[in-house]
Design a protein around this motif. Structure first.
Motif, PDB file in Angstrom:
ATOM      1  N   GLU A 141      -2.279   5.914   7.963  1.00 58.39           N
ATOM      2  CA  GLU A 141      -2.970   5.085   6.971  1.00 58.39           C
ATOM      3  C   GLU A 141      -3.050   5.804   5.626  1.00 58.39           C
ATOM      4  N   ALA A 142      -3.384   7.082   5.656  1.00 63.44           N
ATOM      5  CA  ALA A 142      -3.455   7.855   4.415  1.00 63.44           C
ATOM      6  C   ALA A 142      -2.081   7.917   3.756  1.00 63.44           C
ATOM      7  N   GLN A 143      -1.050   8.129   4.539  1.00 64.13           N
ATOM      8  CA  GLN A 143       0.306   8.185   3.998  1.00 64.13           C
ATOM      9  C   GLN A 143       0.722   6.834   3.409  1.00 64.13           C
ATOM     10  N   ARG A 144       0.321   5.750   4.051  1.00 69.41           N
ATOM     11  CA  ARG A 144       0.622   4.409   3.537  1.00 69.41           C
ATOM     12  C   ARG A 144      -0.057   4.201   2.186  1.00 69.41           C
ATOM     13  N   LEU A 145      -1.324   4.617   2.084  1.00 67.57           N
ATOM     14  CA  LEU A 145      -2.072   4.464   0.832  1.00 67.57           C
ATOM     15  C   LEU A 145      -1.475   5.326  -0.282  1.00 67.57           C
ATOM     16  N   ILE A 146      -1.065   6.527   0.055  1.00 65.27           N
ATOM     17  CA  ILE A 146      -0.444   7.418  -0.929  1.00 65.27           C
ATOM     18  C   ILE A 146       0.863   6.817  -1.426  1.00 65.27           C
ATOM     19  N   LYS A 147       1.665   6.303  -0.506  1.00 63.72           N
ATOM     20  CA  LYS A 147       2.948   5.681  -0.882  1.00 63.72           C
ATOM     21  C   LYS A 147       2.714   4.466  -1.768  1.00 63.72           C
ATOM     22  N   ALA A 148       1.738   3.632  -1.411  1.00 65.90           N
ATOM     23  CA  ALA A 148       1.433   2.447  -2.216  1.00 65.90           C
ATOM     24  C   ALA A 148       1.012   2.858  -3.628  1.00 65.90           C
ATOM     25  N   PHE A 149       0.214   3.904  -3.727  1.00 68.95           N
ATOM     26  CA  PHE A 149      -0.211   4.380  -5.041  1.00 68.95           C
ATOM     27  C   PHE A 149       0.978   4.910  -5.835  1.00 68.95           C
ATOM     28  N   GLN A 150       1.839   5.685  -5.186  1.00 67.28           N
ATOM     29  CA  GLN A 150       3.005   6.236  -5.877  1.00 67.28           C
ATOM     30  C   GLN A 150       3.936   5.128  -6.368  1.00 67.28           C
ATOM     31  N   ASP A 151       4.101   4.093  -5.556  1.00 69.97           N
ATOM     32  CA  ASP A 151       4.931   2.955  -5.971  1.00 69.97           C
ATOM     33  C   ASP A 151       4.327   2.274  -7.203  1.00 69.97           C
ATOM     34  N   SER A 152       3.008   2.095  -7.191  1.00 68.73           N
ATOM     35  CA  SER A 152       2.328   1.496  -8.344  1.00 68.73           C
ATOM     36  C   SER A 152       2.468   2.384  -9.571  1.00 68.73           C
TER      37      SER A 152
END
Length: 146
Positions: A42-53
């Motif tokens: 979940e943390a990795q998913r959130l980090i990836k979503a932030f990086q994409d944004s």
């Protein structure tokens, strides 16, 4: 530089100091928090979503407010950052990271002061943060160093 017995001794003591930091409880807590972060999906998913944004944000920054999706992307970046920061695993990692930075800052301060009180030492990862005006050198000349 010619290696003298004094410089060799300083290097050996520096290595010992580094080993003490690596054996500290603060460093162990940092390593555990980093491991937890890397293993938490979940943390990795959130980090990836932030990086994409953030990537979209960088594209928008080239045009600024004139970009047609400026407001939408700016809002999305803030939301993704908040979501990421609110995750318990991410928050624990950031706390551990700040504690390790604090330890390294304290060690740097002690070493510098043992040489001379005039030596400037980075604090909180920033060089020359404290000035007589309370503004850092990044304040647009507010510190008076310009």
């Amino acid at each position: 530089m010619i290696a003298t017995s004094e410089s060799v001794e300083i290097l050996e003591q520096s290595e010992q100091l580094g080993q003490l930091v690596l054996q500290s409880e603060v460093y162990e807590q940092y390593l555990q928090a980093k491991k937890d972060l890397e293993q938490n999906k979940e943390a990795q998913r959130l980090i990836k979503a932030f990086q994409d944004s953030k990537d979209q944000y960088e594209d928008v920054q080239r045009f600024g407010r004139y970009h047609p999706d400026y407001n939408q992307i700016m809002k999305a970046v803030r939301e993704k950052k908040r979501d990421m920061d609110m995750n318990d695993i991410v928050a624990a990692y950031k706390v551990a990271e700040r504690e390790l930075q604090k330890l390294l800052d304290e060690v740097s301060q002690i070493v510098a002061e043992s040489v001379s009180p005039q030596i400037k030492v980075p604090k909180d990862g920033l060089v020359f943060k404290e000035t007589s005006h309370g503004d850092g050198c990044g304040s647009g000349g507010g510190c008076g160093c310009s």
